[in-house]
Design a protein around this motif. Structure first.
Motif, PDB file in Angstrom:
ATOM      1  N   UNK A   1     -63.749  -0.904 -30.990  1.00 15.68           N
ATOM      2  CA  UNK A   1     -65.021  -0.687 -30.548  1.00 15.68           C
ATOM      3  C   UNK A   1     -65.531   0.720 -30.620  1.00 15.68           C
ATOM      4  N   UNK A   2     -64.741   1.493 -29.955  1.00 18.47           N
ATOM      5  CA  UNK A   2     -64.836   2.897 -29.787  1.00 18.47           C
ATOM      6  C   UNK A   2     -65.367   3.797 -30.994  1.00 18.47           C
TER       7      UNK A   2
ATOM      8  N   UNK B   1     -66.300   2.166 -33.872  1.00 18.82           N
ATOM      9  CA  UNK B   1     -67.446   1.613 -34.216  1.00 18.82           C
ATOM     10  C   UNK B   1     -68.594   2.318 -33.539  1.00 18.82           C
ATOM     11  N   UNK B   2     -68.499   2.498 -32.212  1.00 18.35           N
ATOM     12  CA  UNK B   2     -69.573   3.083 -31.496  1.00 18.35           C
ATOM     13  C   UNK B   2     -69.893   4.615 -32.128  1.00 18.35           C
ATOM     14  N   UNK B   3     -68.891   5.202 -32.241  1.00 15.68           N
ATOM     15  CA  UNK B   3     -68.938   6.710 -32.698  1.00 15.68           C
ATOM     16  C   UNK B   3     -69.545   6.613 -33.971  1.00 15.68           C
TER      17      UNK B   3
ATOM     18  N   UNK C   1     -71.425   4.907 -35.590  1.00 16.15           N
ATOM     19  CA  UNK C   1     -72.633   4.416 -35.711  1.00 16.15           C
ATOM     20  C   UNK C   1     -73.547   5.553 -34.813  1.00 16.15           C
ATOM     21  N   UNK C   2     -73.194   5.729 -33.708  1.00 20.32           N
ATOM     22  CA  UNK C   2     -73.935   6.605 -32.971  1.00 20.32           C
ATOM     23  C   UNK C   2     -74.151   8.242 -33.516  1.00 20.32           C
ATOM     24  N   UNK C   3     -73.073   8.853 -33.564  1.00 22.86           N
ATOM     25  CA  UNK C   3     -72.991   9.922 -34.004  1.00 22.86           C
ATOM     26  C   UNK C   3     -74.113  10.405 -35.461  1.00 22.86           C
ATOM     27  N   UNK C   4     -73.543   9.641 -36.360  1.00 24.75           N
ATOM     28  CA  UNK C   4     -74.353  10.033 -37.717  1.00 24.75           C
ATOM     29  C   UNK C   4     -75.894   9.597 -37.369  1.00 24.75           C
TER      30      UNK C   4
ATOM     31  N   UNK D   1     -77.540   9.984 -34.858  1.00 30.63           N
ATOM     32  CA  UNK D   1     -78.321  11.084 -33.996  1.00 30.63           C
ATOM     33  C   UNK D   1     -78.412  12.408 -34.735  1.00 30.63           C
ATOM     34  N   UNK D   2     -77.112  12.196 -35.429  1.00 34.77           N
ATOM     35  CA  UNK D   2     -77.428  13.675 -36.457  1.00 34.77           C
ATOM     36  C   UNK D   2     -78.492  13.618 -37.377  1.00 34.77           C
TER      37      UNK D   2
ATOM     38  N   UNK E   1     -82.522  13.662 -36.122  1.00 39.28           N
ATOM     39  CA  UNK E   1     -83.286  14.840 -35.340  1.00 39.28           C
ATOM     40  C   UNK E   1     -82.664  16.134 -36.291  1.00 39.28           C
ATOM     41  N   UNK E   2     -83.474  16.836 -36.707  1.00 39.89           N
ATOM     42  CA  UNK E   2     -83.198  17.732 -37.700  1.00 39.89           C
ATOM     43  C   UNK E   2     -82.748  19.124 -36.821  1.00 39.89           C
ATOM     44  N   UNK E   3     -82.561  20.116 -37.507  1.00 41.07           N
ATOM     45  CA  UNK E   3     -82.061  21.307 -36.594  1.00 41.07           C
ATOM     46  C   UNK E   3     -83.310  21.758 -36.121  1.00 41.07           C
TER      47      UNK E   3
END
Lengths: 174, 713, 118
Positions: free
Chosen positions: A96-97, A99-101, A103-106, A108-109, A112-114
């Motif tokens: 689960x974790x 899966x979460x990371x 999905x979420x980290x890319x 977010x990455x 939002x640009x630099x």
């Protein structure tokens, strides 16, 4: 220089968080949580939110951690010194974790640009403007939050209040 | 009405209380059970004498209702004491009192001493209740109670087979008569709509009953009286009832219970009188009463002549005397019947107690042939017995003075003499009575001669004979005194019973007014008899008594041998055989019973093979049908239901695996589903999203179900 | 995907931006989630929950900091205040529940409390 500060606090917070969720000693977990909260406060300071950072220190690092220590001590004392603190069933949780990371980290990455940190007006970020907002625009929420706190306080007292005249072993309806 | 009159019913209630107390306390009761009944009856005696005095002084009749019935049914408990009732109360109480006192001596050493007194007490209560009641229902209840107590007391020594047989016989025989009284009570209620005697009599007086109905009601009541008072066809139980203790014989089978039948006829006489139209002979109820009574009076006295058992002589004598009472009532001489009932109660009780005294004194010898000469050993018993015998025979100097029986029996005979029946019938009735009186004098003389006079025939019995204790002789003396003097009160008693404006006389008078001529003639004839026929009857009776006594003395002067020799003569031998076998009536009854039993066996056969066969066939076929029905139920209906239950259970078993109760699993599933859902949306696969959404919904539903189930459990 | 290890290494050299904060918050949240899912001890679960709340707070503050105009984005800070308030209340009540549970069952192990087991 600013980056170094952020990374320092971020890694400290993450490392401590990992200790919190994996340590086999509950006291160690609580200590790690304390450090983690302090690191989080540093991040808030870094993000020009000194009031939030101060609150973080006071409430989390000061209040909640102490509260947890009290709870741990009470439970440990009553349970005879040892508290079961092992982890269980990590397989499902890891899936689960991840899966979460994953999905979420890319997301977010990529979303939002630099973006540079915009300059912060000291007045705007200060406690005054925050207080002005709280009292002016968010009065209902503020009042509801205070009532919530009061209810939580009374609820905690009621829940932990020991029935005095009760004797014999505790029963299910106690 | 004063308090004692108002609560006159307590005379009957007190012995009931004594009965209950003695039954509860047993041997621990005062006097081992004797004193409480004695106290209750003593109070009753004084109380009823007081009631007599009140009524004599012209006060209102004591009466009242104790319990109201249901609606307007007229079934209630009410009492009324008129002149005759008060006299009966006094008689029953005093005789019962004396007999209970006497029983202390007679029953000494008996294993069931206290129970005996309890029974005597309840018997007295039922008898008093019977006399007190003014309602046929209560009368009937007391009547049956009296019969029950008679059964229990005859069979008091139930370990004796004869006693056990005798009590059954007495009960069954009187029951045959009770069938009649039951039907009569039902019919009376149907006709009159009530069982209150006063109301019934008013209706009867107003002509409310048509003659055939009234006749059958009267005959039903009389059938009961025939059973209870041991009249001709149903008399067979009374001699056998002598198996009971002698005080029982004295109280129940001489003085009180057997008189209940006579009293019933006396009490309900207006119903009988309603049919007293002599033109319609077969439907004239009093005629049948007179005929049965007169015949029994003669018939029983012939059998008394050949009895050797002292108690059986007295038993047949009692049947005979009861016949006299019925004869008087049948001749519409109400007072004569009641008067003879009262005097007879005293002298016959005295005779029975005397016989009991002889039995105890000779250590349980009852056969007169083994006695003889006992006057020396038992002087008190002898003299009281002789006085009572003389009273029974009706000894007296015509026109001057006499013993109690002299007045009462002559009154009966005079009534028969002047009865308004067609010529031959009246002569026959009177003849029955007069010949019976002759035989009475003879057999009583025989009894006295064999028992007390002559020389001792059994040396052993004579040697060991002795006078009985004081508690037995004192009642004898008292009873003998009443037997001696009781008749002198006759005139006062007559005025007391007849002149009082009581309900019965009132009804009779209104009935008389209604029926004009015939009864006026009857009245006139009765008045004429008082003056003219009475003297004639007295003289004839006197002659009969002298003849009877003389014959008895002559025959039995030297013991029974001469009479035995006489009984071996050809014609007399046959007569003797018939008499000893009681006219073969017991055989006839036995044959009758056998026929009935055969008939019942045949009926039972039909019942078993035909009726039961049909029932069994229906039952068998029903059982078959039920088996099929059961099989269908078990293999089809039940299996369908079970299949549903099994399916539901299996599904539940599968689904409940998802409910682990572990918060970790729930959280993992929740988070996983959330993450997977978001991932699926991002990846754009609608089908995956839909599938995951379905899983979410199912998971939520399962969770909810688990919560709900938990709450309800 | 356009998401490679080189990008990550490269971004470490960049000045700290919104995405750095967001990734940090996501990682912190993931750690907290892991703790919630694996911890047997109820107190441990509570601590992991605090981590997750902090991750949320970090997000809120970051969005305020890097948001459009500071004036309009002040909401983020206010929300953070409310979240902290709620977290305090939750911690108090949660610990009270844990103590009551301990009194009742002599344990604080969440997997031993399975009254809902079907």
């Amino acid at each position: 220089m600013g980056s170094v500060v952020f990374y320092f606090f971020a890694f400290a917070a993450l490392a401590c968080a990992v200790i919190v969720v994996t340590s086999r000693h509950i006291v160690r977990s609580v200590a790690a949580l304390f450090v983690c909260m302090a690191a989080m406060a540093g991040i808030y300071f870094f993000l020009s939110a000194p009031f939030i950072g101060a609150m973080q220190l006071m409430i989390y690092a000061g209040g909640i951690t102490v509260l947890l220590i009290f709870a741990v001590m009470l439970v440990r004392r009553a349970a005879g010194g040892q508290v079961e603190h092992a982890s269980r069933n990590p397989g499902g949780a890891i899936v689960v974790v991840i899966g979460f990371v994953g999905w979420m980290a890319p997301a977010a990455w990529m979303a939002f640009g630099p973006r540079q940190m915009p300059p912060v007006e000291p007045r705007v970020a200060g406690v005054e403007s925050l207080a002005d907002d709280l009292i002016r625009h968010y009065v209902p929420a503020f009042e509801i939050a205070s009532v919530l706190l009061l209810v939580a306080m009374i609820g905690a007292v009621v829940l932990t209040l020991r029935a005095k005249q009760r004797e014999g072993p505790p029963t299910d309806d106690e | 009405m004063d308090l004692l009159s108002q609560h006159a019913y307590l005379i009957a209630v007190l012995p009931v209380l004594a009965f209950g107390a003695v039954l509860l306390l047993g041997q621990k009761a005062p006097g081992r059970g004797a004193y409480l009944p004695i106290a209750a009856l003593a109070i009753g005696t004084v109380w009823s004498i007081y009631l007599c005095a009140r009524i004599h002084s012209g006060a209102a009749l004591p009466q009242g209702r104790l319990l109201w019935g249901v609606g307007s049914t007229g079934f209630y408990i009410s009492f009324l004491v008129d002149g005759g009732g008060a006299a009966m109360l006094t008689m029953v109480c005093s005789v019962a009192l004396l007999i209970v006192i006497y029983s202390q001596g007679y029953m000494r050493g008996d294993a069931h001493y206290s129970r005996f007194f309890a029974y005597l007490s309840l018997f007295s209560a039922s008898m008093l209740g019977f006399v007190l009641s003014s309602n046929l229902l209560l009368m009937f209840i007391c009547w049956e109670l009296v019969g029950l107590m008679s059964y229990l007391l005859i069979g008091f020594w139930f370990h004796k087979p004869e006693a056990a047989r005798a009590c059954k016989k007495a009960f069954m025989t009187t029951r045959l008569g009770d069938l009649g009284i039951t039907l009569a009570v039902v019919a009376l209620y149907h006709e009159a709509g009530t069982l209150d005697l006063r109301v019934i009599f008013e209706k009867v007086a107003a002509g409310g009953l048509d003659t055939p109905m009234a006749f059958w009601i009267a005959m039903g009541l009389f059938a009961g009286a025939v059973g209870k008072s041991a009249q001709f066809p149903l008399h067979v139980w009374l001699p056998d009832a002598m198996e009971g203790p002698t005080p029982v014989s004295a109280l129940i089978h001489a003085a009180t219970m057997v008189a209940a039948g006579v009293f019933l006829v006396w009490r309900t006489f207006p119903v009988f009188a309603a049919t007293a139209d002599y033109a319609l002979m077969p439907y004239c109820a009093p005629f049948w009463v007179a005929l049965i009574g007169g015949f029994t009076a003669l018939f029983a006295s012939t059998m008394a002549v050949v009895q050797d058992d002292i108690k059986r002589v007295l038993a047949y004598s009692t049947i005979s005397q009861l016949g006299y009472m019925m004869l008087a009532l049948g001749c519409s001489a109400l007072f004569a019947g009641l008067f003879h009932l009262l005097t007879h109660a005293f002298f016959k009780a005295c005779l029975f107690l005397g016989a009991g005294s002889v039995i105890i004194g000779t250590h349980h010898v009852q056969d007169m042939r083994k006695m003889g000469g006992l006057r020396v050993k038992m002087p008190v018993t002898f003299w009281t017995f002789v006085i009572a015998t003389a009273a029974l025979c009706g000894l007296g100097i015509p026109g001057v003075v006499g013993l109690s029986g002299f007045y009462s029996k002559d009154a009966v005979l005079a009534a028969a003499k002047v009865a308004e029946y067609p010529g031959e019938v009246a002569v026959v009735l009177y003849g029955f009575g007069q010949v019976g009186a002759l035989l009475t004098a003879f057999y009583m003389t025989r009894c006295v001669m064999l028992t007390f006079m002559t020389s001792p025939r059994d040396a052993h019995v004579f040697e060991h004979a002795s006078e009985t204790p004081r508690c037995m002789t004192v009642p004898l003396v008292v009873l003998a005194a009443v037997a001696l003097s009781g008749g002198w009160a006759g005139h006062a008693l007559q005025g007391f019973v007849e002149d009082h404006p009581g309900y019965r006389i009132e009804s009779a008078e209104s009935w008389l007014a209604e029926h004009g001529q015939a009864t006026a003639a009857l009245e006139e004839a009765q008045a004429r008899a008082e003056h003219q026929a009475h003297r004639f009857v007295e003289l004839v009776s006197f002659g009969c008594i002298l003849a009877g006594v003389g014959l008895g003395v002559a025959l039995y002067r030297g013991g029974p041998e001469r009479a035995d020799a006489l009984a071996r003569k050809p014609v007399l031998a046959l007569l003797h055989l018939v008499l000893v076998n009681k006219y073969y009536l017991d055989h006839a009854w036995a044959a009758f019973v056998r026929v009935v039993v055969r008939f019942e066996i045949a009926l039972a056969f039909v019942d078993y093979w035909v009726v039961d066969g049909i029932v069994r066939g229906v039952g068998w076929s029903t059982l078959r049908v039920m088996r099929w029905s059961w099989a269908f139920d078990k293999w089809v209906v039940d299996k369908v239901v079970e299949a549903f239950a099994w399916a539901a259970g299996g599904l539940g078993e599968v689904l409940r695996q998802t409910q682990t109760g572990s918060v970790h699993v729930y959280m993992t599933v929740t988070a996983g589903v959330a993450v997977a859902g978001v991932l699926a949306t991002i990846l754009g696969s609608v089908w995956v999203f839909a599938g995951l959404f379905g899983v979410c919904v199912l998971g939520a539903a399962g969770w909810h179900a688990a919560l709900v189930g938990r709450r309800t459990v | 995907m356009g998401f490679m290890l080189g990008d990550i290494l490269e971004s470490l050299g960049q000045p700290v931006g919104l995405r750095h904060c967001l990734v940090f918050a996501a990682l912190l949240f993931a750690v907290g989630l892991y703790g919630v899912l694996t911890r047997r001890n109820a107190i441990g679960i509570l601590m992991a929950l605090e981590l997750m709340l902090n991750a949320v707070n970090a997000n809120l503050v970051a969005f305020w900091r890097y948001g459009p105009g500071p004036r309009e984005a002040l909401n983020g800070q206010v929300f953070a205040v409310f979240v902290i308030t709620m977290a305090a209340a939750e911690a108090a009540v949660g610990l009270a529940i844990i103590l009551a549970l301990f009194r009742l069952r002599r344990t604080v192990n969440a997997d031993e409390v399975n009254l809902l087991k079907g």
